[in-house]
Scaffold this motif. Structure first.
Motif, PDB file in Angstrom:
ATOM      1  N   LYS A 167       0.832  -1.207   0.000  1.00 44.73           N
ATOM      2  CA  LYS A 167       0.000   0.000   0.000  1.00 44.73           C
ATOM      3  C   LYS A 167       0.868   1.259   0.000  1.00 44.73           C
ATOM      4  CE  LYS A 167      -4.089  -2.061   2.112  1.00 44.73           C
ATOM      5  NZ  LYS A 167      -4.887  -2.241   3.345  1.00 44.73           N
ATOM      6  N   PHE A 168       1.977   1.216   0.738  1.00 45.59           N
ATOM      7  CA  PHE A 168       2.912   2.340   0.704  1.00 45.59           C
ATOM      8  C   PHE A 168       3.416   2.561  -0.719  1.00 45.59           C
ATOM      9  CE2 PHE A 168       7.543   2.768   0.162  1.00 45.59           C
ATOM     10  CZ  PHE A 168       7.634   4.154   0.302  1.00 45.59           C
ATOM     11  N   VAL A 169       3.849   1.490  -1.373  1.00 46.24           N
ATOM     12  CA  VAL A 169       4.405   1.620  -2.728  1.00 46.24           C
ATOM     13  C   VAL A 169       3.361   2.199  -3.676  1.00 46.24           C
ATOM     14  CG1 VAL A 169       5.255   0.323  -4.734  1.00 46.24           C
ATOM     15  CG2 VAL A 169       6.155  -0.181  -2.455  1.00 46.24           C
ATOM     16  N   GLY A 170       2.128   1.694  -3.580  1.00 51.64           N
ATOM     17  CA  GLY A 170       1.073   2.188  -4.460  1.00 51.64           C
ATOM     18  C   GLY A 170       0.836   3.676  -4.276  1.00 51.64           C
ATOM     19  N   HIS A 171       0.729   4.100  -3.022  1.00 51.53           N
ATOM     20  CA  HIS A 171       0.473   5.512  -2.714  1.00 51.53           C
ATOM     21  C   HIS A 171       1.673   6.377  -3.104  1.00 51.53           C
ATOM     22  CE1 HIS A 171      -1.024   8.571   0.586  1.00 51.53           C
ATOM     23  NE2 HIS A 171      -0.638   9.175  -0.507  1.00 51.53           N
ATOM     24  N   PHE A 172       2.869   5.940  -2.748  1.00 53.01           N
ATOM     25  CA  PHE A 172       4.075   6.743  -2.986  1.00 53.01           C
ATOM     26  C   PHE A 172       4.314   6.941  -4.485  1.00 53.01           C
ATOM     27  CE2 PHE A 172       8.694   7.150  -3.550  1.00 53.01           C
ATOM     28  CZ  PHE A 172       8.951   8.230  -2.728  1.00 53.01           C
ATOM     29  N   LYS A 173       4.209   5.860  -5.240  1.00 53.30           N
ATOM     30  CA  LYS A 173       4.465   5.960  -6.680  1.00 53.30           C
ATOM     31  C   LYS A 173       3.425   6.845  -7.362  1.00 53.30           C
ATOM     32  CE  LYS A 173       5.526   2.064  -8.802  1.00 53.30           C
ATOM     33  NZ  LYS A 173       5.691   0.618  -9.105  1.00 53.30           N
ATOM     34  N   GLU A 174       2.171   6.735  -6.953  1.00 51.84           N
ATOM     35  CA  GLU A 174       1.135   7.584  -7.549  1.00 51.84           C
ATOM     36  C   GLU A 174       1.320   9.041  -7.130  1.00 51.84           C
ATOM     37  OE1 GLU A 174      -1.549   7.395  -9.881  1.00 51.84           O
ATOM     38  OE2 GLU A 174      -0.104   5.837 -10.362  1.00 51.84           O
ATOM     39  N   ALA A 175       1.713   9.254  -5.876  1.00 48.86           N
ATOM     40  CA  ALA A 175       1.966  10.624  -5.422  1.00 48.86           C
ATOM     41  C   ALA A 175       3.052  11.261  -6.292  1.00 48.86           C
ATOM     42  CB  ALA A 175       2.381  10.626  -3.951  1.00 48.86           C
ATOM     43  N   ALA A 176       4.093  10.477  -6.592  1.00 46.70           N
ATOM     44  CA  ALA A 176       5.194  10.981  -7.413  1.00 46.70           C
ATOM     45  C   ALA A 176       4.739  11.201  -8.854  1.00 46.70           C
ATOM     46  CB  ALA A 176       6.366  10.006  -7.369  1.00 46.70           C
ATOM     47  N   ARG A 177       3.996  10.236  -9.375  1.00 43.97           N
ATOM     48  CA  ARG A 177       3.570  10.314 -10.770  1.00 43.97           C
ATOM     49  C   ARG A 177       2.639  11.502 -10.992  1.00 43.97           C
ATOM     50  NH1 ARG A 177      -0.082   8.887 -14.284  1.00 43.97           N
ATOM     51  NH2 ARG A 177      -1.590   8.188 -12.731  1.00 43.97           N
ATOM     52  N   GLN A 178       1.819  11.807  -9.984  1.00 43.88           N
ATOM     53  CA  GLN A 178       0.783  12.828 -10.155  1.00 43.88           C
ATOM     54  C   GLN A 178       1.237  14.242  -9.793  1.00 43.88           C
ATOM     55  OE1 GLN A 178      -2.902  11.791  -8.202  1.00 43.88           O
ATOM     56  NE2 GLN A 178      -2.825   9.689  -8.944  1.00 43.88           N
ATOM     57  N   GLU A 180       2.023  17.742 -10.207  1.00 42.86           N
ATOM     58  CA  GLU A 180       1.719  18.575 -11.368  1.00 42.86           C
ATOM     59  C   GLU A 180       2.929  19.435 -11.686  1.00 42.86           C
ATOM     60  OE1 GLU A 180      -2.254  20.874 -12.898  1.00 42.86           O
ATOM     61  OE2 GLU A 180      -1.715  21.047 -10.803  1.00 42.86           O
ATOM     62  N   GLY A 181       3.549  19.203 -12.841  1.00 46.06           N
ATOM     63  CA  GLY A 181       4.747  19.937 -13.192  1.00 46.06           C
ATOM     64  C   GLY A 181       5.943  19.387 -12.431  1.00 46.06           C
ATOM     65  N   SER A 182       6.801  20.276 -11.962  1.00 42.10           N
ATOM     66  CA  SER A 182       8.040  19.874 -11.295  1.00 42.10           C
ATOM     67  C   SER A 182       7.828  19.727  -9.798  1.00 42.10           C
ATOM     68  CB  SER A 182       9.118  20.934 -11.525  1.00 42.10           C
ATOM     69  OG  SER A 182       9.354  21.083 -12.904  1.00 42.10           O
ATOM     70  N   GLY A 183       8.397  18.693  -9.199  1.00 41.44           N
ATOM     71  CA  GLY A 183       8.227  18.544  -7.755  1.00 41.44           C
ATOM     72  C   GLY A 183       8.802  17.256  -7.218  1.00 41.44           C
ATOM     73  N   TRP A 184       8.279  16.832  -6.092  1.00 38.21           N
ATOM     74  CA  TRP A 184       8.801  15.697  -5.354  1.00 38.21           C
ATOM     75  C   TRP A 184       7.662  14.919  -4.706  1.00 38.21           C
ATOM     76  CZ3 TRP A 184      14.241  15.132  -4.470  1.00 38.21           C
ATOM     77  CH2 TRP A 184      15.018  16.203  -4.939  1.00 38.21           C
ATOM     78  N   ALA A 185       7.925  13.653  -4.412  1.00 39.01           N
ATOM     79  CA  ALA A 185       7.084  12.908  -3.475  1.00 39.01           C
ATOM     80  C   ALA A 185       7.959  12.542  -2.296  1.00 39.01           C
ATOM     81  CB  ALA A 185       6.521  11.648  -4.124  1.00 39.01           C
ATOM     82  N   TRP A 186       7.370  12.551  -1.107  1.00 32.15           N
ATOM     83  CA  TRP A 186       8.121  12.325   0.124  1.00 32.15           C
ATOM     84  C   TRP A 186       7.460  11.288   1.014  1.00 32.15           C
ATOM     85  CZ3 TRP A 186      12.707  14.466   0.246  1.00 32.15           C
ATOM     86  CH2 TRP A 186      12.935  15.671  -0.441  1.00 32.15           C
ATOM     87  N   ARG A 233       7.495   9.362 -16.929  1.00 31.49           N
ATOM     88  CA  ARG A 233       7.835   9.543 -15.520  1.00 31.49           C
ATOM     89  C   ARG A 233       7.588   8.259 -14.725  1.00 31.49           C
ATOM     90  NH1 ARG A 233       5.047  14.227 -11.878  1.00 31.49           N
ATOM     91  NH2 ARG A 233       6.285  15.626 -13.180  1.00 31.49           N
ATOM     92  N   GLY A 234       6.540   7.522 -15.080  1.00 31.59           N
ATOM     93  CA  GLY A 234       6.223   6.287 -14.360  1.00 31.59           C
ATOM     94  C   GLY A 234       7.347   5.268 -14.445  1.00 31.59           C
ATOM     95  N   ALA A 235       7.974   5.149 -15.605  1.00 29.39           N
ATOM     96  CA  ALA A 235       9.082   4.199 -15.764  1.00 29.39           C
ATOM     97  C   ALA A 235      10.265   4.615 -14.888  1.00 29.39           C
ATOM     98  CB  ALA A 235       9.512   4.125 -17.226  1.00 29.39           C
TER      99      ALA A 235
END
Ligand code: MN3
Length: 259
Positions: A167-178, A180-186, A233-235
């Motif tokens: 569940k962490f991986v699913g949430h983290f990867k989607e947070a990063a993928r989504q 908008e523009g330039s940024g980070w997931a943490w 970005r997903g890859a």
């Protein structure tokens, strides 16, 4: 206009902003009572050497990568790493030093106070950029010593706070993928509850929450992946999961929680 009284007031404000602005960081704020201006940095679990703090010069220098530029191949290529570190990260370090100097100059000369907003914004953007990238380099490692899943107290906390590693991986990867523009997931530790939270940041620090300590982040600015992955970005995020240094992330988790 420039009475000694208003000058005093402005000095007080500037004294608070000069280094206090560092608390903006990447959403890193609070922490225990600072004994020096850079106390929030210690909550990242990274010391002055890793952060490139030159006490003699009173400014930051670009810290070296903790491994060779090609060490994360094939997941993150050497050319991307080199440009990212020596051009982009270096620009944030230079911008941070320039902003600190700009604010100090206004404070010293008691002049041009209208520039405070400009330099404060510069300070927030570049100090966050410097910290984000320093943390980013340190939470990655060659795939032979990275990826997989964490162990120990961090693994237990991921299950307790986020449901499961999957569940962490699913949430983290989607947070990063989504983003908008330039940024980070943490992945971060919330100071009061000590629970893990997943956050997004636009640019370097916009949207981030205060009162948390980031322990894992992925840079999803195009400069972090475009040479190799183009618009996919997903890859890139999938590849990043192979070079997460869970040992380091666990150390940062322990430093933030005492667990
Ligand atoms: Mn970057």
């Amino acid at each position: 206009m420039n009475t000694s009284q208003s000058g005093m007031d402005r000095r007080g404000v500037l004294g608070a902003i000069g280094i206090g602005g560092m608390a903006v960081l990447s959403g890193v704020a609070g922490g225990s009572s600072p004994t020096h201006g850079y106390a929030p940095l210690s909550t990242l679990g990274l010391g002055p050497d890793q952060l490139g703090w030159d006490a003699a010069k009173g400014e930051f220098v670009l810290p070296p990568l903790p491994y060779a530029a090609n060490a994360l191949e094939p997941h993150i290529d050497a050319e991307t790493m080199t440009i990212h570190h020596t051009k982009h990260h270096a620009a944030y370090v230079a911008g941070l030093n320039k902003a600190l100097k700009g604010l100090a100059q206004i404070r010293d000369q008691q002049a041009e106070p209208w520039q405070i907003k400009y330099w404060s914004r510069e300070l927030a953007f570049h100090s966050a950029g410097h910290l984000n990238h320093t943390l980013f380099w340190n939470i990655m490692a060659p795939a032979s010593a990275a990826g997989g899943q964490p162990a120990g107290s961090l693994a237990a906390a991921i299950t307790t706070d986020l449901g499961s590693f999957e569940k962490f991986v699913g949430h983290f990867k989607e947070a990063a993928r989504q983003v908008e523009g330039s940024g980070w997931a943490w992945l971060a530790v919330h100071h009061l509850s000590k629970k893990l939270v997943i956050m997004q940041a636009e640019k370097q620090q916009d949207m981030t929450s205060w009162g948390v300590t980031p322990i894992l982040g992925v840079d999803v600015w195009e400069h972090a992946y475009y040479l190799k992955y183009r618009s996919d970005r997903g890859a890139y995020i999938n590849a990043f999961m192979n070079v997460i240094n869970w040992t380091k992330v666990s150390e940062l988790y322990s430093a933030a929680t005492g667990k």
